[in-house]
Design an enzyme around this catalytic site. Structure first.
Site, PDB file in Angstrom:
ATOM      1  N   ASP A  20     -25.480 -34.779  -3.672  1.00 28.04           N
ATOM      2  CA  ASP A  20     -24.214 -34.739  -2.687  1.00 28.04           C
ATOM      3  C   ASP A  20     -24.635 -35.276  -1.358  1.00 28.04           C
ATOM      4  OD1 ASP A  20     -21.848 -33.992  -1.567  1.00 28.04           O
ATOM      5  OD2 ASP A  20     -22.089 -31.709  -1.629  1.00 28.04           O
ATOM      6  N   ASP A  21     -23.510 -35.475  -0.410  1.00 29.56           N
ATOM      7  CA  ASP A  21     -23.728 -36.052   0.771  1.00 29.56           C
ATOM      8  C   ASP A  21     -24.732 -35.168   2.041  1.00 29.56           C
ATOM      9  OD1 ASP A  21     -21.090 -34.552   0.821  1.00 29.56           O
ATOM     10  OD2 ASP A  21     -21.603 -34.743   3.114  1.00 29.56           O
ATOM     11  N   GLY A  45      -8.200 -35.274   9.079  1.00 24.91           N
ATOM     12  CA  GLY A  45      -7.637 -33.895   9.817  1.00 24.91           C
ATOM     13  C   GLY A  45      -6.322 -33.683   8.860  1.00 24.91           C
ATOM     14  N   TYR A  94     -20.187 -39.216   4.900  1.00 27.17           N
ATOM     15  CA  TYR A  94     -19.324 -38.421   4.210  1.00 27.17           C
ATOM     16  C   TYR A  94     -17.786 -38.500   4.613  1.00 27.17           C
ATOM     17  CZ  TYR A  94     -16.773 -34.014   3.803  1.00 27.17           C
ATOM     18  OH  TYR A  94     -15.751 -33.053   3.566  1.00 27.17           O
ATOM     19  N   CYS A 109     -10.552 -36.270  13.900  1.00 29.26           N
ATOM     20  CA  CYS A 109      -9.169 -36.888  13.893  1.00 29.26           C
ATOM     21  C   CYS A 109      -9.095 -38.270  13.255  1.00 29.26           C
ATOM     22  CB  CYS A 109      -8.637 -37.171  15.358  1.00 29.26           C
ATOM     23  SG  CYS A 109      -8.795 -35.692  16.201  1.00 29.26           S
ATOM     24  N   ASN A 133      -9.495 -39.681  19.104  1.00 23.36           N
ATOM     25  CA  ASN A 133     -10.533 -39.284  18.045  1.00 23.36           C
ATOM     26  C   ASN A 133     -11.694 -39.509  18.837  1.00 23.36           C
ATOM     27  OD1 ASN A 133     -12.010 -38.645  15.889  1.00 23.36           O
ATOM     28  ND2 ASN A 133     -12.004 -40.738  15.091  1.00 23.36           N
ATOM     29  N   GLY A 134     -12.412 -38.121  18.926  1.00 23.88           N
ATOM     30  CA  GLY A 134     -13.590 -37.884  19.755  1.00 23.88           C
ATOM     31  C   GLY A 134     -13.696 -36.695  20.751  1.00 23.88           C
ATOM     32  N   SER A 161     -17.215 -35.618  -2.873  1.00 19.84           N
ATOM     33  CA  SER A 161     -18.389 -36.239  -1.938  1.00 19.84           C
ATOM     34  C   SER A 161     -19.510 -36.947  -2.507  1.00 19.84           C
ATOM     35  CB  SER A 161     -18.659 -34.937  -0.916  1.00 19.84           C
ATOM     36  OG  SER A 161     -18.857 -34.020  -1.622  1.00 19.84           O
TER      37      SER A 161
END
Ligand code: SF4
Length: 477
Positions: A361-362, A42, A258, A16, A114-115, A299
């Protein structure tokens, strides 16, 4: 043949993004633009709640621009509000979209979160035993009920927020609207990011998951909200409420690696610079004999730039991404899946043909996309060698704190060695940054990072999992 949900991005999703605004007017417009800046956090659902003599909520499934249009925004005239963007399987039910809200005896309360609250099941059961009736049985609904109860008992909102937060175990960056009062709250470990800004010309104040949302509003960054701090956005500025920080922090390392936008600054650190340093360190830890460094767009770009600087091998754009393919489709056959990857990404032959290529890449989750990219570079791009370098240690454990990595089985690194994975993705070499290298590149003590998904040790008690060594500060001021 049965259909198969195949995510060609093969990336974990942030759960989120949240925003809170107090302004002289047009809070909803500010929230709208801030949410669009946080859309990467999100894409499944979006919503806004504002208060103007009563609570008004507009939310639904889809991108911010799908759910809210200018006509809708103009109907949400207000000075205070909160907003939320959502990625979650839970939002298959539209009523789960946030902000969630209840009209309670002590006022209208709306929340964006968020979480993940790890002990939410226990809290919901406790409230049900006390006779509370739930509609959604969500953690947010439980928090609203707990808050209204506290406010009823104490008639003191800051005290009530503090009391409720003491009951919560997990990660949270909340935005909270209680009638016309607006708050932003960060958990005691600071697991998910949250920062404060001041709009120019006295237009108001904003709190958001990432500083990029402040940038879009032309707001000045004031500071990060501290772990264990609630901040009320007032007409004159901010009021800070200490809800009790932990001795150690536990910032999610993956935000820098990321999730967050590269142009954000989290807890005082530029995301772009952090990624660049990770790439540089990776080049020192795992050099490759190669002709060109190629980022996985988008990314791996900053990591690849760092790798190029650290290795002295020049970077070039050897893979192009179709920016207009956003959705994951149900693909019925292997052929369709191959097309789907090519549709998203294609090699630039002029860059990779006849070359020894390092792709950066990450992270790797399932490894399905990486395997196809390696194949594509060799077969379609005619690269002679493909070396893979990854800017996070192998993902081996679920995230319980707000990221949709819930299953050990989904990780290619689960019970496999790096050499096993190299063979599986058919790369000429494969290396991940070490945990020590990552910590050094982030320039944050490991005691202040959450690295649960790469270590299997978590900052909070999670049933059935190990907790990292950490003393907590009891007895809040
Ligand atoms: S487990 Fe991993 S993804 Fe989840 S909060 Fe911790 S570091 Fe972030």
């Amino acid at each position: 043949m049965g259909g198969c949900a195949f995510d060609v991005s093969d990336k974990p999703h942030e759960a989120c993004g949240v925003v809170a605004v107090r302004s002289k007017k047009d809070a909803a417009s500010y929230i709208y633009y801030a949410l669009r800046a946080l859309q990467h956090r999100g894409q499944e659902a979006s919503g806004i709640a504002v208060y103007s003599g009563g609570l008004k909520v507009k939310k639904g499934l889809g991108l911010v621009s799908d759910v809210l249009n200018t006509e809708e925004i103009s109907k949400l005239e207000s000075k205070v509000g909160i907003g939320h963007t959502y990625y979650s399987i839970k939002v298959s039910k539209p009523e789960n979209v946030q902000p969630q809200f209840l009209k309670t005896g002590v006022g209208d309360i709306a929340i964006g979160h968020n979480g993940i609250i790890v002990n939410s099941g226990i809290l919901v059961s406790k409230l049900k035993n006390e006779g509370k009736h739930f509609i959604l049985e969500s953690e947010e609904e439980a928090i609203i009920m707990m808050l209204s109860e506290q406010i009823r008992n104490t008639n003191d909102i800051p005290k009530s927020i503090k009391a409720v937060c003491k009951e919560l175990i997990g990660s949270y960056a909340f935005v909270l609207l209680i009638d016309d009062r607006v708050f932003a709250i960060r958990d005691p470990y600071g697991i998910r990011p949250l920062c404060l800004g001041k709009m120019k010309d006295g237009k108001g104040f904003v709190a958001a998951s990432e500083s990029v949302a402040l940038d879009v509003l032309g707001a000045d960054f004031v500071r990060d909200i501290m772990p264990g701090e609630a901040v009320e956005l007032t007409e004159d500025g901010f009021k800070s409420i200490n809800i009790g920080a932990s001795i150690n922090r536990a910032h999610c390392f993956f935000e820098w690696v990321y999730f967050a936008r590269a142009d954000s600054v989290l807890d005082g650190m530029s995301v772009y610079e952090a990624r660049k340093r990770i790439g540089w360190r990776l080049a020192k830890e795992a050099p490759a004999v190669a002709d060109v460094v190629v980022p996985i767009p988008d990314s791996g770009r900053a990591h690849a730039y760092g790798y190029a600087l650290g290795s002295g091998i020049k970077m070039n754009e050897g893979l192009m991404k179709n920016r207009y393919i956003h959705r994951t489709f149900i693909m019925p056959s292997q052929d369709a899946r191959e097309i789907s990857v090519r549709e998203k990404m294609n090699p630039v032959k002029a860059v990779v043909e006849g070359k020894r290529v390092v792709i950066v890449d990450d992270s790797i989750v399932r490894g399905t996309t990486m395997k196809r990219i390696v194949k594509m570079l060799k077969e379609d791009g005619h690269a002679t060698e493909v070396h893979v370098r990854i800017g996070s240690p192998p993902l081996i454990a679920p995230c319980y704190l707000g990221i949709d990595m819930t299953d050990r089985d989904q990780f290619i690194a689960d019970n496999r060695t790096v050499e096993d994975i190299r063979k599986e993705i058919d790369a000429d070499s494969l290396a991940y940054i070490s945990k020590e290298g990552l910590v050094e590149a982030l320039n944050i003590e490991k005691e202040n990072l959450c690295m649960g998904c790469v270590s299997g040790e978590y900052p909070v008690n999670i049933p059935g999992e190990r907790r990292r060594f950490q003393q907590t500060l009891e007895g809040f001021t």
